[in-house]
Motif scaffolding. Structure first.
Motif, PDB file in Angstrom:
ATOM      1  N   ALA A 145       9.071 -25.790  26.774  1.00 25.46           N
ATOM      2  CA  ALA A 145       8.354 -24.574  27.157  1.00 25.46           C
ATOM      3  C   ALA A 145       7.709 -23.928  25.943  1.00 25.46           C
ATOM      4  CB  ALA A 145       9.316 -23.585  27.824  1.00 25.46           C
ATOM      5  N   ILE A 146       6.511 -23.432  26.118  1.00 25.58           N
ATOM      6  CA  ILE A 146       5.818 -22.711  25.044  1.00 25.58           C
ATOM      7  C   ILE A 146       6.453 -21.335  24.926  1.00 25.58           C
ATOM      8  CG2 ILE A 146       3.626 -21.708  24.312  1.00 25.58           C
ATOM      9  CD1 ILE A 146       2.287 -24.073  25.835  1.00 25.58           C
ATOM     10  N   THR A 147       6.875 -20.987  23.737  1.00 29.52           N
ATOM     11  CA  THR A 147       7.567 -19.712  23.527  1.00 29.52           C
ATOM     12  C   THR A 147       6.745 -18.718  22.734  1.00 29.52           C
ATOM     13  OG1 THR A 147       8.638 -20.608  21.565  1.00 29.52           O
ATOM     14  CG2 THR A 147       9.856 -20.771  23.653  1.00 29.52           C
ATOM     15  N   VAL A 148       5.807 -19.191  21.909  1.00 31.02           N
ATOM     16  CA  VAL A 148       5.035 -18.295  21.046  1.00 31.02           C
ATOM     17  C   VAL A 148       3.635 -18.854  20.860  1.00 31.02           C
ATOM     18  CG1 VAL A 148       4.842 -17.382  18.688  1.00 31.02           C
ATOM     19  CG2 VAL A 148       7.071 -17.514  19.770  1.00 31.02           C
ATOM     20  N   THR A 167       4.071 -13.410  18.216  1.00 32.07           N
ATOM     21  CA  THR A 167       5.091 -13.063  19.176  1.00 32.07           C
ATOM     22  C   THR A 167       4.587 -13.019  20.613  1.00 32.07           C
ATOM     23  OG1 THR A 167       4.674 -10.701  18.871  1.00 32.07           O
ATOM     24  CG2 THR A 167       6.403 -11.713  17.495  1.00 32.07           C
ATOM     25  N   GLU A 168       3.297 -13.177  20.797  1.00 29.28           N
ATOM     26  CA  GLU A 168       2.726 -13.133  22.141  1.00 29.28           C
ATOM     27  C   GLU A 168       3.151 -14.374  22.936  1.00 29.28           C
ATOM     28  OE1 GLU A 168       0.679 -10.589  23.425  1.00 29.28           O
ATOM     29  OE2 GLU A 168       1.279  -9.563  21.585  1.00 29.28           O
ATOM     30  N   GLY A 170       1.879 -14.577  26.324  1.00 29.05           N
ATOM     31  CA  GLY A 170       0.855 -14.685  27.340  1.00 29.05           C
ATOM     32  C   GLY A 170      -0.345 -15.430  26.819  1.00 29.05           C
ATOM     33  N   THR A 171      -1.430 -15.412  27.604  1.00 31.26           N
ATOM     34  CA  THR A 171      -2.650 -16.121  27.204  1.00 31.26           C
ATOM     35  C   THR A 171      -3.792 -15.151  26.921  1.00 31.26           C
ATOM     36  OG1 THR A 171      -3.218 -16.434  29.523  1.00 31.26           O
ATOM     37  CG2 THR A 171      -2.032 -18.242  28.412  1.00 31.26           C
ATOM     38  N   THR A 172      -3.427 -13.928  26.511  1.00 30.57           N
ATOM     39  CA  THR A 172      -4.429 -12.945  26.100  1.00 30.57           C
ATOM     40  C   THR A 172      -3.910 -12.164  24.894  1.00 30.57           C
ATOM     41  OG1 THR A 172      -3.575 -11.219  27.577  1.00 30.57           O
ATOM     42  CG2 THR A 172      -5.333 -12.652  28.455  1.00 30.57           C
ATOM     43  N   TYR A 173      -4.849 -11.620  24.151  1.00 33.52           N
ATOM     44  CA  TYR A 173      -4.503 -10.762  23.006  1.00 33.52           C
ATOM     45  C   TYR A 173      -5.679  -9.837  22.748  1.00 33.52           C
ATOM     46  CZ  TYR A 173      -3.212  -9.216  18.336  1.00 33.52           C
ATOM     47  OH  TYR A 173      -2.895  -8.450  17.252  1.00 33.52           O
ATOM     48  N   SER A 174      -5.399  -8.575  22.474  1.00 36.24           N
ATOM     49  CA  SER A 174      -6.451  -7.610  22.160  1.00 36.24           C
ATOM     50  C   SER A 174      -6.289  -7.135  20.736  1.00 36.24           C
ATOM     51  CB  SER A 174      -6.376  -6.394  23.112  1.00 36.24           C
ATOM     52  OG  SER A 174      -6.661  -6.814  24.422  1.00 36.24           O
TER      53      SER A 174
END
Length: 174
Positions: A145-148, A167-168, A170-174
């Motif tokens: 599993a992808i953790t970071v 530390t993200e 998800g598949t988004t970052y702002s």
């Protein structure tokens, strides 16, 4: 009686037994779907260990097959392919000397996998003069599993990369 006959030729033997059970075995997943095995030397019981038999199984109780026979070493690098990704392999090891093969070790297990595939579909959308939204597609996890996700930026796209976050999940970052 006429007396004793002539002596036979001489013979010699070393007392001993088959090797003890191998202990301390570990199986560690590495990149490219490979596995590194390690174990502690078995006690030879008076006869030098000649090799170690390495076996693997898909379930740890049946279907044991020989993966390799190695000399008197304490490590082995097993290679697998992406078709094994996500599968757990069980390992056991036994030592052999000139009297026979000792008992098999306890099982060691490891899940076959690799580092995630490359992220694709990366988009950057300007939200303001000081904000950009990033989005990407989830890559293949290759068995684990992808953790970071690590997000980096560069002023010119070719050097001086700076980590913004690691530390993200998800598949988004702002």
């Amino acid at each position: 009686t006429l007396g004793w006959g002539t002596f036979s030729t001489t013979s010699q033997a070393t007392a001993g037994d088959i090797p003890d059970q191998v202990t301390g075995q570990t199986a560690t997943a590495t990149i490219d779907y490979d596995v590194d095995l390690a174990w502690s030397a078995a006690t030879d019981n008076g006869h030098a260990i000649t090799n170690y038999l390495i076996e693997h199984s898909p379930n740890g109780s049946t279907n044991w097959t020989e993966k390799a026979t190695v000399g008197n070493v304490l490590t082995y690098h097993a290679e697998y392919t992406s078709s094994d990704s996500g599968n757990t392999k069980y390992w056991r090891i036994s030592a052999t000397n000139d009297l026979g093969t000792g008992a098999v070790s306890a099982n060691a297990s490891v899940k076959i996998g690799d580092v995630p595939s490359q992220v694709t579909g990366l988009t950057a959308t300007a939200q303001s003069a000081t904000a950009i939204d990033l989005a990407w597609s989830t890559p293949a996890d290759n068995g684990y599993a992808i953790t970071v996700y690590k997000v980096e930026r560069s002023p010119d796209g070719s050097g001086s990369w700076t980590v913004l976050t690691s530390t993200e999940t998800g598949t988004t970052y702002s």
